[in-house]
Enzyme design. Sequence first.
Site, mmCIF file in Angstrom:
data_model
loop_
_atom_site.group_PDB
_atom_site.id
_atom_site.type_symbol
_atom_site.label_atom_id
_atom_site.label_comp_id
_atom_site.label_asym_id
_atom_site.label_seq_id
_atom_site.Cartn_x
_atom_site.Cartn_y
_atom_site.Cartn_z
ATOM 1 N N LYS A 152 5.718 -32.726 -7.913
ATOM 2 C CA LYS A 152 7.074 -32.908 -7.384
ATOM 3 C C LYS A 152 7.240 -34.310 -6.802
ATOM 4 C CE LYS A 152 7.480 -28.975 -8.882
ATOM 5 N NZ LYS A 152 6.202 -29.075 -9.565
ATOM 6 N N HIS B 63 32.124 -24.975 2.322
ATOM 7 C CA HIS B 63 32.766 -25.923 1.409
ATOM 8 C C HIS B 63 32.732 -27.320 2.030
ATOM 9 C CE1 HIS B 63 35.654 -27.581 -1.445
ATOM 10 N NE2 HIS B 63 36.290 -28.118 -0.406
ATOM 11 N N GLY C 176 6.952 -24.803 -21.774
ATOM 12 C CA GLY C 176 7.130 -24.043 -20.546
ATOM 13 C C GLY C 176 7.465 -24.998 -19.417
ATOM 14 N N ARG D 51 -14.845 -24.362 -3.574
ATOM 15 C CA ARG D 51 -15.797 -25.257 -4.247
ATOM 16 C C ARG D 51 -15.301 -26.699 -4.343
ATOM 17 N NH1 ARG D 51 -15.332 -23.274 -10.589
ATOM 18 N NH2 ARG D 51 -13.182 -23.961 -10.926
ATOM 19 N N ASP E 118 -3.135 -16.371 -9.673
ATOM 20 C CA ASP E 118 -3.183 -16.622 -11.116
ATOM 21 C C ASP E 118 -4.270 -15.821 -11.820
ATOM 22 O OD1 ASP E 118 -1.164 -18.391 -10.685
ATOM 23 O OD2 ASP E 118 -2.284 -20.193 -11.227
ATOM 24 N N GLU F 210 7.131 -27.042 -29.748
ATOM 25 C CA GLU F 210 7.105 -25.666 -29.268
ATOM 26 C C GLU F 210 7.065 -24.705 -30.457
ATOM 27 O OE1 GLU F 210 6.824 -22.354 -27.746
ATOM 28 O OE2 GLU F 210 7.048 -23.886 -26.183
ATOM 29 N N ILE G 249 5.644 -26.482 -17.118
ATOM 30 C CA ILE G 249 4.768 -27.654 -16.973
ATOM 31 C C ILE G 249 5.080 -28.692 -18.041
ATOM 32 C CG2 ILE G 249 2.376 -28.462 -17.111
ATOM 33 C CD1 ILE G 249 1.533 -25.811 -15.817
#
Length: 464
Positions: free
Chosen positions: A51, A443, A181, A35, A310, A202, A183
């Site tokens: 990001k 290393h 969280g 949509r 989700d 929180e 986000i």
Amino acid sequence: MADTYDLVILGSGPGGYVAAIRASQLGLKVAIVERERLGGICLNWGCIPTKALLRTSEIYHYMQNAESYGLKADNVGFDLAKVVDRSRKVAGQLNAGVKGLMKKNKVTVVEGVGTVTAKGKLSVKQGDKTVELEAKNIIVATGARARDLPFAKADGKTIWTYRHAMVPTEMPTKLLVIGSGAIGVEFASFYNDMGADVTIVEMLPRILPVEDEEVSAFMDKALTKQGITLLTGTGLEGLAPSGSGVTAKIKHKDGKVVEETFSHAIVAIGIVPNTENIGLEALGVETDRGHIKTDGYGRTNVDGIWAIGDVTGAPWLAHKASHEGIIAVEKIAGGSPHQMDKANIPGCTYSRPQVASVGMTEAKAKEAGYELKVGKFPFIGNGKAIALGEAEGFVKTVFDAKTGELLGAHMVGAEVTELIQGYVVARQLETTEAELMETVFAHPTLSEMMHESVLGAYGRSIHY
């Protein structure tokens, strides 16, 4: 007459478009219904453009601290419009990439609002026009949206969701972030690095509550040191526009309610699945608090109706959606894929410092009755971390003392969102401590800390 397909996918996020590509590879005739924009929330308004913003704030932080690297950078500043424009261009580039992938894989893209009208039937509204589609199988991949506060809906002016926070027209001076969280912490990190005075509220006793307790405690100290105010065990009883900002009623641990004014607020208290008005109720598709119930292959209780991403519940992660899509499609095509194992899904928070984890926390492993061996190695003991000027953080590994199974891995520090994949592969291969100990790590690299953490769990750490 309806267009007929083997599979129709409703939603083109990282679950939907990946499923479409894999279905095409397996020889299925596929259509995908979208949509808005191909790539869904993640690509256009979530994972990728955030990001890009965080990369900008990271570089800005380095520029402001250039002197610690022996460099000079005077009169450092930023152009907010250009910062946002770069983020949107990154999203646009990837959106175009998904369009190209759909064409390359011969996936039919149907733009419009889709509704499942019956088993195997889907109607797509395109303005005044309606297109009818038929398919043997339908995958619902409609994703989720930001949850509003019941007493203060986001207005895009001073009360923001993540979408508003990604395209600011003005820089917040004093920002309230509601929820800690991934986000919430990411946006708090971005805006703090860009110069805003940031407070996180929180309700739970600690920030990043799904992470290992030691990681949460480390992040609490790190963010506080950066100047972010953290109010844990704290409720929000009111939020309303006030003049040019917002006034919040904050209930502190002692029960005292304090009013405080902020220029802006970001609401990051979770998501709501997009399951309404797409025809699921009429078909009798079972849901749990709005999320579609599925088995390990993405099947719902209604034959021919599948769901991924989700819309099916936690963890709400793009890579989980993509993998679910591949599993579902391979099952539809007659294959024998492994069922989804959520215990092997990594979680990442792209703040400064970064957080990454997979598997059980130490506390969860103890609750499950395991006898544990736990290793922990600090960034300050790693040569590459010191050379990078990123010596804060640690790597923690949790093993079953009886079998050597890697139960969980938890990291906080620079680039841990890249490092975590090593442990994810180890868990997928059912690797024990023996194989990890015998693995040679290059290393100097940050990854050497992963090796040291494993060694440390068995009393064999070399550099700590």
